[in-house]
Write an enzyme that holds these catalytic residues in place. Sequence first.
Site, PDB file in Angstrom:
ATOM      1  CG  HIS B 131      -2.024   0.992   1.371  1.00  0.00           C
ATOM      2  ND1 HIS B 131      -1.648   2.162   2.002  1.00  0.00           N
ATOM      3  CD2 HIS B 131      -3.306   0.856   1.144  1.00  0.00           C
ATOM      4  CE1 HIS B 131      -2.730   3.035   1.812  1.00  0.00           C
ATOM      5  NE2 HIS B 131      -3.835   2.277   1.259  1.00  0.00           N
ATOM      6  CG  ASP B 208       0.566  -2.722   5.996  1.00  0.00           C
ATOM      7  OD1 ASP B 208      -0.566  -2.770   6.648  1.00  0.00           O
ATOM      8  OD2 ASP B 208       0.332  -2.061   4.981  1.00  0.00           O
ATOM      9  CD  GLN B 211      -7.037  -4.434   3.919  1.00  0.00           C
ATOM     10  OE1 GLN B 211      -8.097  -5.294   4.208  1.00  0.00           O
ATOM     11  NE2 GLN B 211      -7.182  -3.259   3.636  1.00  0.00           N
ATOM     12  CE  LYS B 234      -6.983  -0.077   6.129  1.00  0.00           C
ATOM     13  NZ  LYS B 234      -7.949   0.229   5.120  1.00  0.00           N
ATOM     14  CB  CYS B 372      -3.528   3.376  -1.535  1.00  0.00           C
ATOM     15  SG  CYS B 372      -4.768   4.658  -1.307  1.00  0.00           S
TER      16      CYS B 372
HETATM   17  C1  LIG Z   1      -2.534  -2.820   3.460  1.00  0.00           C
HETATM   18  C2  LIG Z   1      -2.627  -1.402   3.814  1.00  0.00           C
HETATM   19  N1  LIG Z   1      -1.754  -0.898   4.463  1.00  0.00           N
HETATM   20  C3  LIG Z   1      -2.004   0.480   4.859  1.00  0.00           C
HETATM   21  C4  LIG Z   1      -3.151   0.952   4.938  1.00  0.00           C
HETATM   22  C5  LIG Z   1      -3.349   2.439   5.526  1.00  0.00           C
HETATM   23  O1  LIG Z   1      -4.107   2.152   6.693  1.00  0.00           O
HETATM   24  P1  LIG Z   1      -4.564   3.531   7.451  1.00  0.00           P
HETATM   25  O2  LIG Z   1      -5.359   4.403   6.067  1.00  0.00           O
HETATM   26  O3  LIG Z   1      -5.640   2.956   8.408  1.00  0.00           O
HETATM   27  O4  LIG Z   1      -3.571   4.191   7.880  1.00  0.00           O
HETATM   28  C6  LIG Z   1      -4.241   0.282   4.291  1.00  0.00           C
HETATM   29  C7  LIG Z   1      -5.585   0.901   4.213  1.00  0.00           C
HETATM   30  O5  LIG Z   1      -6.005   1.702   3.489  1.00  0.00           O
HETATM   31  C8  LIG Z   1      -3.945  -0.884   3.839  1.00  0.00           C
HETATM   32  O6  LIG Z   1      -4.863  -1.721   3.251  1.00  0.00           O
END
Ligand SMILES: Cc1ncc(COP(=O)(O)O)c(C=O)c1O
Lengths: 147, 414
Positions: B131, B208, B211, B234, B372
């Site tokens: 992401h 990370d 998900q 999430k 993203c």
């Molecule tokens: C795999 C992954 N990493 C990071 C993020 C970013 O998370 P957040 O927007 O909650 O900081 C997301 C969510 O959009 C994601 O799906």
Amino acid sequence: MSELRDLYQEVVLDHGRHPHNFRHMDEASHQSVGFNPLCGDKLTLFLRYEDDVVQDVSFQGSGCAISTASASLLTDAIKGKSRAEVEELIAAFLDMLTAESPPDPERLGKLAVLSGVRDFPVRVKCATLSWRTLEAALGGTDEVTTE
Amino acid sequence: MGTRMMPVGAYDVEAVRRDFPILRQQVYGKPLAYLDNAATTQKPQGVIDAVSEYYARSNANIHRGVHFLSEQATAAYEAVRDKARAFVGAADRSEIIFLRGTTEAVNLVAQAYGRSNLGPGDEVLITTMEHHSNIVPWQILCEQTGAALRVAPINDDGEVILEEYERLLRERTRIVGITHISNSLGTINPVREMIAMARRHGATVLVDGAQATAHTRVDVGALDCDFYTVSGHKMLAPTGVGFLYGRRQILDAMPPYQGGGDMIASVSFEKTTYNRLPQKFEAGTPHIAGVLGLGAAIDYLQEVGLERVAAHEEDLLDYATQKIAAIPGVRLVGTAQRKAAIVGFTLEQVHPHDVGTILDREGVAVRAGHHCAQPVMERFGVAATVRASFALYNTREEVDALERAILKVREFFA
Ligand SMILES: Cc1ncc(COP(=O)(O)O)c(C=O)c1O
């Protein structure tokens, strides 16, 4: 479904599938790239503007049916027009999608087929992408984003 | 919560659905099928109540008041730290840092850890499927330190090519950042194996977990990672709250990320000393209500049982994959052997944005776009995909609604 039919009128679907003036232009006097960071869509608009007339206009890129149809209709609408006429069309088109007042068919001609986009706020940027890119090209800016 | 009785063994999705008030609605006259859970999940009543009861009964600032409400709020806030510790299997409560979510967690590690440990010639290794929030903070770090960013490629199914990943682990690899589950492809990475490889090369590993936590049980001890990031929104909790797990020795040695209140032991103009962990990394008044909501979300997931959630979602994934793949013109993007309940696809001749609009009018909420993860889109040669992502409250009937809506799109654009 009827709002969807208003959005995706036959003319829009046709232009989306078989866009007019969808080609590269080597001898462009003006060109600009438009991005829609929301969906990753990107299009390049080419203009040959001489003696205060749009002699030729074309575009390339990938986009949804709305953005492709809008760009295609744009090329049809501005070919042969003077700068002042083009600017009036840009204003009329942006008004149609963003102003409170109902669209004015006199000012818009064929472009009025895209008026259904008004009811789909998240899609307005798809329809305006090529017009913002046209503004940028005429203003001498290489790149523009819809954000 | 607490009032719902679920028989042991059976998964009663209707009972789960009753806990989520937002699901009881129609959009455009159609029952809502919320299939955008990878973007954010809906919230059960228990989470909504935890937030509103805090404001209605116990709102006060924490760690500083001498009065009744402040003590209560502090105790409740710190109790969630214990829950979070147990939820991800951390050894020590001071290894849990409350933050806004994954984005802030990765930035914290990149700046507080990365800047003091990396220099010219060092490398950060990530994968193609990250992401943007697990890409851009490392790019910023590399620009600041002169380190280089390396990217492990993925195959046509959307799996990390492990031989390539291992080849890219070198002496100068200082940090490895990998996603547990890909938000665009659904791939569940073999993180345990990837972490072990990275650690053999002496790298510090961040996973990370944005998900992962609403769908699978996480045990940072068994994973043996150095950092693990969690986004509350999430996993049924409010937006704007999440946490970072960090290995204690590493957190202890790191300089603070932000300066301010709560993160200090004492301040004078001559010398300021920093607070102990975890407060050292929690500058300023945190999202207290959000943290309490996160506590309720953890309780809820534990009560339903993550193993049962995972089994339910696997059934939905199999059912949805089979239904969607059978639609003419569909190309699945993300076909890994091990997948979470995320189905990304494109439809021949129709742009994902147009698909999304028509699905929306059928009451089916999906995401259309690059998610993203623009490098993933580029890898698969598409500008965007349509993504249906499932959670514990989704049903087979909603998959059927999705299928019908896609067929309608085909009809519409035929
Ligand atoms: C795999 C992954 N990493 C990071 C993020 C970013 O998370 P957040 O927007 O909650 O900081 C997301 C969510 O959009 C994601 O799906």
